[in-house]
Motif scaffolding. Structure first.
Motif, PDB file in Angstrom:
ATOM      1  N   VAL A 166       0.854  -1.180   0.000  1.00 26.01           N
ATOM      2  CA  VAL A 166       0.000   0.000   0.000  1.00 26.01           C
ATOM      3  C   VAL A 166       0.895   1.237   0.000  1.00 26.01           C
ATOM      4  O   VAL A 166       1.758   1.393   0.866  1.00 26.01           O
ATOM      5  N   ARG A 167       0.689   2.084  -0.979  1.00 26.50           N
ATOM      6  CA  ARG A 167       1.465   3.319  -1.055  1.00 26.50           C
ATOM      7  C   ARG A 167       0.532   4.517  -0.936  1.00 26.50           C
ATOM      8  O   ARG A 167      -0.518   4.546  -1.580  1.00 26.50           O
ATOM      9  N   ILE A 168       0.931   5.473  -0.141  1.00 28.90           N
ATOM     10  CA  ILE A 168       0.173   6.712   0.005  1.00 28.90           C
ATOM     11  C   ILE A 168       1.007   7.834  -0.586  1.00 28.90           C
ATOM     12  O   ILE A 168       2.172   8.039  -0.199  1.00 28.90           O
ATOM     13  N   LEU A 169       0.424   8.544  -1.526  1.00 26.01           N
ATOM     14  CA  LEU A 169       1.135   9.592  -2.247  1.00 26.01           C
ATOM     15  C   LEU A 169       0.455  10.941  -2.036  1.00 26.01           C
ATOM     16  O   LEU A 169      -0.768  11.010  -1.848  1.00 26.01           O
ATOM     17  N   ASP A 170       1.251  12.007  -2.095  1.00 26.85           N
ATOM     18  CA  ASP A 170       0.658  13.333  -2.064  1.00 26.85           C
ATOM     19  C   ASP A 170       0.134  13.663  -3.458  1.00 26.85           C
ATOM     20  O   ASP A 170       0.317  12.887  -4.404  1.00 26.85           O
ATOM     21  N   MET A 171      -0.520  14.802  -3.622  1.00 30.60           N
ATOM     22  CA  MET A 171      -1.155  15.120  -4.892  1.00 30.60           C
ATOM     23  C   MET A 171      -0.153  15.474  -5.987  1.00 30.60           C
ATOM     24  O   MET A 171      -0.527  15.638  -7.150  1.00 30.60           O
ATOM     25  N   VAL A 211       4.638   9.202   0.312  1.00 31.87           N
ATOM     26  CA  VAL A 211       4.920   9.676   1.668  1.00 31.87           C
ATOM     27  C   VAL A 211       4.888   8.537   2.691  1.00 31.87           C
ATOM     28  O   VAL A 211       5.458   8.653   3.773  1.00 31.87           O
ATOM     29  N   ARG A 212       4.212   7.437   2.332  1.00 27.91           N
ATOM     30  CA  ARG A 212       4.153   6.305   3.255  1.00 27.91           C
ATOM     31  C   ARG A 212       3.945   5.006   2.482  1.00 27.91           C
ATOM     32  O   ARG A 212       3.129   4.951   1.541  1.00 27.91           O
ATOM     33  N   THR A 213       4.684   3.970   2.873  1.00 28.23           N
ATOM     34  CA  THR A 213       4.540   2.646   2.275  1.00 28.23           C
ATOM     35  C   THR A 213       4.189   1.657   3.378  1.00 28.23           C
ATOM     36  O   THR A 213       4.865   1.605   4.417  1.00 28.23           O
ATOM     37  N   ILE A 214       3.144   0.877   3.151  1.00 28.31           N
ATOM     38  CA  ILE A 214       2.659  -0.067   4.158  1.00 28.31           C
ATOM     39  C   ILE A 214       2.518  -1.443   3.511  1.00 28.31           C
ATOM     40  O   ILE A 214       2.000  -1.561   2.396  1.00 28.31           O
ATOM     41  N   ASP A 224      -9.435  -3.155   5.698  1.00 27.17           N
ATOM     42  CA  ASP A 224      -9.483  -1.766   6.137  1.00 27.17           C
ATOM     43  C   ASP A 224      -8.072  -1.183   6.167  1.00 27.17           C
ATOM     44  O   ASP A 224      -7.123  -1.839   6.631  1.00 27.17           O
ATOM     45  N   LEU A 225      -7.957   0.036   5.683  1.00 25.75           N
ATOM     46  CA  LEU A 225      -6.691   0.757   5.729  1.00 25.75           C
ATOM     47  C   LEU A 225      -6.856   1.949   6.678  1.00 25.75           C
ATOM     48  O   LEU A 225      -7.723   2.792   6.470  1.00 25.75           O
ATOM     49  N   GLU A 226      -6.027   1.988   7.702  1.00 27.98           N
ATOM     50  CA  GLU A 226      -6.025   3.106   8.635  1.00 27.98           C
ATOM     51  C   GLU A 226      -4.644   3.742   8.611  1.00 27.98           C
ATOM     52  O   GLU A 226      -3.632   3.074   8.853  1.00 27.98           O
ATOM     53  N   TRP A 227      -4.604   5.035   8.304  1.00 29.98           N
ATOM     54  CA  TRP A 227      -3.335   5.759   8.253  1.00 29.98           C
ATOM     55  C   TRP A 227      -3.379   6.898   9.270  1.00 29.98           C
ATOM     56  O   TRP A 227      -4.284   7.734   9.237  1.00 29.98           O
ATOM     57  N   ASP A 228      -2.397   6.895  10.164  1.00 29.33           N
ATOM     58  CA  ASP A 228      -2.365   7.914  11.211  1.00 29.33           C
ATOM     59  C   ASP A 228      -1.738   9.224  10.750  1.00 29.33           C
ATOM     60  O   ASP A 228      -1.637  10.180  11.528  1.00 29.33           O
ATOM     61  N   GLY A 229      -1.305   9.261   9.505  1.00 26.04           N
ATOM     62  CA  GLY A 229      -0.701  10.478   8.981  1.00 26.04           C
ATOM     63  C   GLY A 229       0.810  10.505   9.061  1.00 26.04           C
ATOM     64  O   GLY A 229       1.447  11.464   8.595  1.00 26.04           O
ATOM     65  N   ARG A 230       1.400   9.470   9.655  1.00 18.47           N
ATOM     66  CA  ARG A 230       2.854   9.415   9.754  1.00 18.47           C
ATOM     67  C   ARG A 230       3.474   9.055   8.409  1.00 18.47           C
ATOM     68  O   ARG A 230       2.984   8.190   7.698  1.00 18.47           O
ATOM     69  N   THR A 231       4.580   9.722   8.072  1.00 20.19           N
ATOM     70  CA  THR A 231       5.285   9.441   6.827  1.00 20.19           C
ATOM     71  C   THR A 231       6.340   8.370   7.077  1.00 20.19           C
ATOM     72  O   THR A 231       6.567   7.945   8.221  1.00 20.19           O
ATOM     73  N   ASP A 232       7.001   7.930   6.015  1.00 23.09           N
ATOM     74  CA  ASP A 232       8.051   6.922   6.160  1.00 23.09           C
ATOM     75  C   ASP A 232       9.208   7.438   7.010  1.00 23.09           C
ATOM     76  O   ASP A 232       9.930   6.654   7.647  1.00 23.09           O
ATOM     77  N   SER A 233       9.395   8.755   7.027  1.00 20.99           N
ATOM     78  CA  SER A 233      10.483   9.331   7.822  1.00 20.99           C
ATOM     79  C   SER A 233      10.082   9.570   9.267  1.00 20.99           C
ATOM     80  O   SER A 233      10.903   9.994  10.088  1.00 20.99           O
TER      81      SER A 233
END
Length: 217
Positions: free
Chosen positions: A123-128, A133-136, A146-155
Motif C-alpha cells: 500500500v502506497r500513500i502519495l501526495d497530490m 509519503v508512506r509505504t505499508i 481496512d486501511l487506517e493511516w495515522d498520517g505518519r510518513t516513512d520518515s
C-alpha cells in the motif's frame, strides 16, 4: 458550476424555439395558401391534389416538432427528478470507488480489495504531486481490508492534512500484478452540476461522480 438546490422550472430552449418557429411558419403557410386560392385562374384551377400534398407535408413537420417538444418536456422532467434524487444524498454517508483519501487530525481511512492468489500486497500513500509519503505492507488474505493511516510518513514526521492518493499493488507468486479496488467512505456535503454532470462534494474535499458511488447509508 451550478448548485442543484437553486435549479427549478427549467425549460428546453431548443424546444421553445422550435415551437415559436412552427407557429410563425403556420401563419406564413396559411397566408400563402389563401393567396394561392385567391389568385388562381377560375378557368384552370390548381390541381387539388397539390393542396393535399402540401397540407400532408406541413402536417408531418408540425407533428414532428410537437413530438420533439413533448419529448423535451419528458426529458426535462426526468432530469428534474434525477436532480431531486441527487439532492437527497446531502448529509448521507456514501462509499465511493476512489483512490483519494482525506487526511484529518484523526487520520485517514479507506478499504481495499485483496484478490485471490496475492502473495505480496503493498500500500502506497502519495501526495497530490505523486510523491510517496508512506509505504505499508498489506494483508495477503483475500477479501476486503481496512486501511487506517495515522498520517505518519516513512520518515516518521506528521504529514499535513489534506487530500492524498492511495495505490494498492497486489502481486501473485510470479510477480504479476493483480487487479484490486479502493473505496472511501465519507458524507456528502454538497451536490452541484458542472458541464452537464452531477458532482458530489464530500466532507473531506473530494469531488466524485454518481457512477463512483458504491453504496449510501
Amino acid at each position: 458550476m451550478t448548485d442543484l438546490s437553486v435549479q427549478s422550472g427549467m425549460t428546453d430552449p431548443a424546444a421553445s424555439a422550435a415551437q415559436t418557429r412552427l407557429t410563425a411558419d403556420t401563419q406564413s403557410f396559411l397566408k400563402l395558401l389563401t393567396t394561392q386560392l385567391s389568385n388562381q385562374d377560375p378557368l384552370a384551377p390548381v390541381d387539388p391534389t397539390q393542396f393535399v400534398s402540401q397540407l400532408a407535408q406541413f402536417s408531418s413537420v408540425e407533428q414532428a416538432v410537437q413530438s420533439n417538444s413533448r419529448l423535451a418536456e419528458v426529458l426535462s422532467e426526468l432530469r428534474a427528478s434525477g436532480d431531486r434524487m441527487d439532492l437527497s444524498y446531502i448529509g448521507r454517508e456514501v462509499e465511493v470507488a476512489d483512490t483519494r483519501v482525506a487526511l484529518t487530525e484523526d487520520g485517514a481511512s479507506a478499504r481495499y480489495l485483496v484478490p485471490d492468489g496475492a502473495q505480496r500486497v503493498e500500500v502506497r500513500i502519495l501526495d497530490m504531486e505523486g510523491k510517496t509519503v508512506r509505504t505499508i505492507q498489506g494483508s495477503t488474505v483475500a477479501g476486503i481490508k481496512d486501511l487506517e493511516w495515522d498520517g505518519r510518513t516513512d520518515s516518521g514526521t506528521q504529514a499535513e492534512t489534506g487530500i492524498y492518493r492511495v495505490e494498492i499493488g497486489a502481486f501473485d507468486k510470479d510477480g504479476k500484478q493483480l487487479e484490486t479496488q479502493i473505496t472511501v467512505t465519507d458524507k456528502v456535503r454538497r451536490v452541484v452540476r458542472q458541464d452537464g454532470k452531477t458532482l458530489f462534494q464530500l466532507n473531506g474535499g473530494q469531488v466524485v461522480t454518481r457512477d463512483q458511488i458504491v453504496s449510501a447509508g
